[in-house]
Structure formats: C-alpha cells, structure tokens
Write a protein that holds these residues in place. Structure first.
Motif, PDB file in Angstrom:
ATOM      1  N   PRO A   4      42.612  28.751  44.111  1.00  0.00           N
ATOM      2  CA  PRO A   4      42.815  29.602  43.256  1.00  0.00           C
ATOM      3  C   PRO A   4      44.269  29.170  42.203  1.00  0.00           C
ATOM      4  CG  PRO A   4      43.560  30.431  45.021  1.00  0.00           C
ATOM      5  CD  PRO A   4      43.057  29.623  45.627  1.00  0.00           C
ATOM      6  N   PRO A   5      44.300  29.733  41.430  1.00  0.00           N
ATOM      7  CA  PRO A   5      45.140  29.449  40.458  1.00  0.00           C
ATOM      8  C   PRO A   5      46.526  30.633  40.548  1.00  0.00           C
ATOM      9  CG  PRO A   5      43.316  30.220  38.400  1.00  0.00           C
ATOM     10  CD  PRO A   5      42.815  30.238  40.171  1.00  0.00           C
ATOM     11  N   SER A   7      47.984  33.006  38.836  1.00  0.00           N
ATOM     12  CA  SER A   7      47.982  34.361  38.125  1.00  0.00           C
ATOM     13  C   SER A   7      46.195  34.587  37.617  1.00  0.00           C
ATOM     14  CB  SER A   7      48.531  34.347  37.098  1.00  0.00           C
ATOM     15  OG  SER A   7      48.169  35.409  35.963  1.00  0.00           O
ATOM     16  N   ARG A   8      45.443  35.352  38.605  1.00  0.00           N
ATOM     17  CA  ARG A   8      44.251  35.900  37.930  1.00  0.00           C
ATOM     18  C   ARG A   8      43.909  36.972  37.275  1.00  0.00           C
ATOM     19  NH1 ARG A   8      40.358  31.990  40.486  1.00  0.00           N
ATOM     20  NH2 ARG A   8      39.051  33.806  40.600  1.00  0.00           N
ATOM     21  N   SER A  10      42.489  39.842  37.749  1.00  0.00           N
ATOM     22  CA  SER A  10      41.391  41.046  38.671  1.00  0.00           C
ATOM     23  C   SER A  10      40.873  42.634  38.265  1.00  0.00           C
ATOM     24  CB  SER A  10      42.021  41.487  39.892  1.00  0.00           C
ATOM     25  OG  SER A  10      41.305  42.760  41.153  1.00  0.00           O
ATOM     26  N   ASP A  37      39.182  32.598  36.043  1.00  0.00           N
ATOM     27  CA  ASP A  37      39.980  33.455  37.037  1.00  0.00           C
ATOM     28  C   ASP A  37      40.123  34.380  36.707  1.00  0.00           C
ATOM     29  OD1 ASP A  37      40.217  33.980  34.278  1.00  0.00           O
ATOM     30  OD2 ASP A  37      42.552  33.934  33.879  1.00  0.00           O
ATOM     31  N   MET A  38      38.626  34.918  37.238  1.00  0.00           N
ATOM     32  CA  MET A  38      38.224  35.997  37.288  1.00  0.00           C
ATOM     33  C   MET A  38      38.587  36.495  39.108  1.00  0.00           C
ATOM     34  SD  MET A  38      35.775  38.560  35.253  1.00  0.00           S
ATOM     35  CE  MET A  38      36.288  38.707  33.557  1.00  0.00           C
ATOM     36  N   ASP A  39      39.520  37.919  39.055  1.00  0.00           N
ATOM     37  CA  ASP A  39      38.197  38.482  40.758  1.00  0.00           C
ATOM     38  C   ASP A  39      37.545  39.808  40.262  1.00  0.00           C
ATOM     39  OD1 ASP A  39      39.136  36.103  41.928  1.00  0.00           O
ATOM     40  OD2 ASP A  39      40.551  37.391  41.519  1.00  0.00           O
ATOM     41  N   THR A  86      34.671  36.413  43.495  1.00  0.00           N
ATOM     42  CA  THR A  86      35.632  35.583  42.631  1.00  0.00           C
ATOM     43  C   THR A  86      34.978  34.906  41.911  1.00  0.00           C
ATOM     44  OG1 THR A  86      37.349  36.418  45.000  1.00  0.00           O
ATOM     45  CG2 THR A  86      37.725  33.858  43.365  1.00  0.00           C
ATOM     46  N   GLU A  89      34.399  29.005  39.098  1.00  0.00           N
ATOM     47  CA  GLU A  89      34.828  28.026  38.089  1.00  0.00           C
ATOM     48  C   GLU A  89      33.857  29.619  36.681  1.00  0.00           C
ATOM     49  OE1 GLU A  89      32.791  24.880  38.442  1.00  0.00           O
ATOM     50  OE2 GLU A  89      30.498  25.475  38.838  1.00  0.00           O
ATOM     51  N   ARG A  90      33.452  29.293  35.338  1.00  0.00           N
ATOM     52  CA  ARG A  90      33.092  30.395  34.653  1.00  0.00           C
ATOM     53  C   ARG A  90      31.622  30.478  35.063  1.00  0.00           C
ATOM     54  NH1 ARG A  90      34.505  32.063  29.841  1.00  0.00           N
ATOM     55  NH2 ARG A  90      32.503  33.232  28.655  1.00  0.00           N
TER      56      ARG A  90
END
Length: 270
Positions: A4-5, A7-8, A10, A37-39, A86, A89-90
């Motif tokens: 994971p990148p 910075s995500r 959350s 990049d979303m959790d 998590t 990908e988009r």
C-alpha cells in the motif's frame, strides 16, 4: 497484493444505519466508490452482509483472515464480525445487508467466499440503484428483487479462498509482509529475519496459530496474489511467471490441485 502507498485515506463506514435491513425490508443494498488509496475503518454490523465489487479489487479483513474480492467473487460477513475494507485499486463497491442469513445452516456463522453469478450481480446493482429511502413504501419490485437475491446467494458456490491470519504479533507482521509483496523473499529464513525470529520459531508459530505449515499458508497467499493479477486481465502465463512458476501448466496444476477447479473458473475468467 501490492504494497500500500505510504499515505492512505482512512474513512468510517458510509451511514450504515440508513441502509439497515428490517422485517419490512429484509434485504438492502448500498453502493460506494473507493479510490485506490482508500481504507474503510474496522467496524461491525448487527446484521449479516455480502460484500463485492462491480469493478476493481478490494481486500476485506477480519481479525483472523483476509480476503481479496474481485468482481466475480463476494465475501459473506456474519453479524457481529469486525471487519475492515481496503481498496487494492479503484473500485465500485456494492454491499448487501441481510436481516437474516439465506437459511439456518451453520455455514453462515463463518466468513465465506461465494461466486457471484451474472444474475446476482445485476440484481444487487439494480437494488442499490433504486435509492430507497427509509420512509418509502415497499414496492412489489423491491420484494421480488430481494427474494431473488436470497435465492441466488443460497445457490452460490463456495470457494476455498481467503488467507488465515494469526494473533501472534510477530507472525502477523510476517504474514502481512508476505501478502504485501509475496515474491520479495524466496525462503522462510529471509522472511523470519525481518521479524527477528528463526525459521524454526516461525514454523512452530504457523503450526500453533494457523494449524498449517508455512508452505501451505504461502500457497494461499500466492492464490490471493494471482487473483489480484487475474482481475487485471493479465494472461495466465504472465501470472505464473510473476509468482515464480516455471510454466503456466505447473501453475494450472497447483491451482487445480488446491481448489478443485482450473484457473479459468477459479479466477472468474471462464
């Protein structure tokens, strides 16, 4: 899975009580777009739910297992089970909330991975698209769609998919590292060194915590990574090479032996 990148984003669950199932509406559907990049933070519901993605891949994790969810698969989460989502990908996420499981069988008390039939997919998409408000009257259409959804879930085939996770902190760190980059190390000794343990200690922890050998567990992790690659429409030969297999036929034999079906079916490509 890819690392994971750094910075995500959350975020909390999206207004779940607005979509709470009831005796009048025992099946509810919700849609949510997730950036790569979303959790969605760990949470639980007092009802069961089925999670799948219309496009893209998400990872659904509980305390004891993690599941990759491409469009052809769904994860059943029983009531009360804490879980986080998590985005790998988009993706376009769809969630079904069920007042009660499809039947009284014990299998619905545990996480399950199910095949998503084309009919089930379209039914959920339509129910989520209808944008039903809590005060709206229940239509015949909603009742029919809900009954068909429950019947399709009941008929859905279970899959041997999902990677068990341990409670031991050292072993958990190692397992998460393997899931993030399964090909970074070739040997257990190298992975064990990352968490400051010997290969012998790690092997013992795998047996104690997960009831399997490292090799057996890693095979499940490789299947999860292969599922992610397959969802990106990568050819089987390339997937086999990326996972260290000498040929596509060797990889095909492993998948068929492990899950009882050829890769084209297991990865939802056929």
């Amino acid at each position: 899975m890819t690392r994971p990148p750094a910075s995500r984003a959350s975020v909390p669950p999206l207004d779940p009580r607005r979509f709470a199932p009831s005796a009048q509406r025992p099946v509810r559907a919700k849609s949510r777009s997730m950036a790569g990049d979303m959790d969605i933070q760990a949470h639980f519901h007092v009802w069961g739910q089925l999670v799948f993605s219309v496009s893209g891949v998400v990872r659904v994790s509980t305390d004891r297992a993690t599941f990759l969810v491409p469009p052809s698969r769904a994860v059943w989460i029983p009531a009360g089970v804490v879980h986080a989502v998590t985005a790998v990908e988009r993706c376009e996420l769809r969630t079904l909330y069920l007042l009660t499981p499809p039947d009284d069988a014990e299998i619905w008390h545990e996480n399950r991975v199910l095949e998503v039939s084309p009919l089930l997919r379209e039914l959920v998409v339509q129910l989520a698209r209808d944008e039903i408000e809590p005060g709206d009257p229940v239509s015949d259409r909603e009742v029919w769609i809900g009954k068909l959804i429950l019947d399709e879930i009941h008929r859905a085939r279970s899959l041997q998919l999902g990677v068990a996770l341990p409670a031991d902190k050292r072993l958990r760190r190692l397992c998460e590292a393997v899931l993030a980059e399964p090909m970074r190390h070739a040997t257990l000794d190298d992975w064990a060194a990352e968490v400051g343990a010997s290969a012998r200690t790690v092997s013992r922890l795998f047996r104690q915590e997960l009831g399997s050998s490292y090799a057996q567990w890693r095979q499940q992790a490789l299947l999860a990574e292969a599922l992610r690659l397959a969802a990106q429409k990568k050819p089987m030969q390339l997937i086999a090479a990326e996972l260290g297999y000498a040929s596509a036929s060797a990889f095909t034999a492993m998948v068929t032996r492990t899950v009882g079906m050829p890769p084209s079916r297991f990865f939802g490509q056929g």
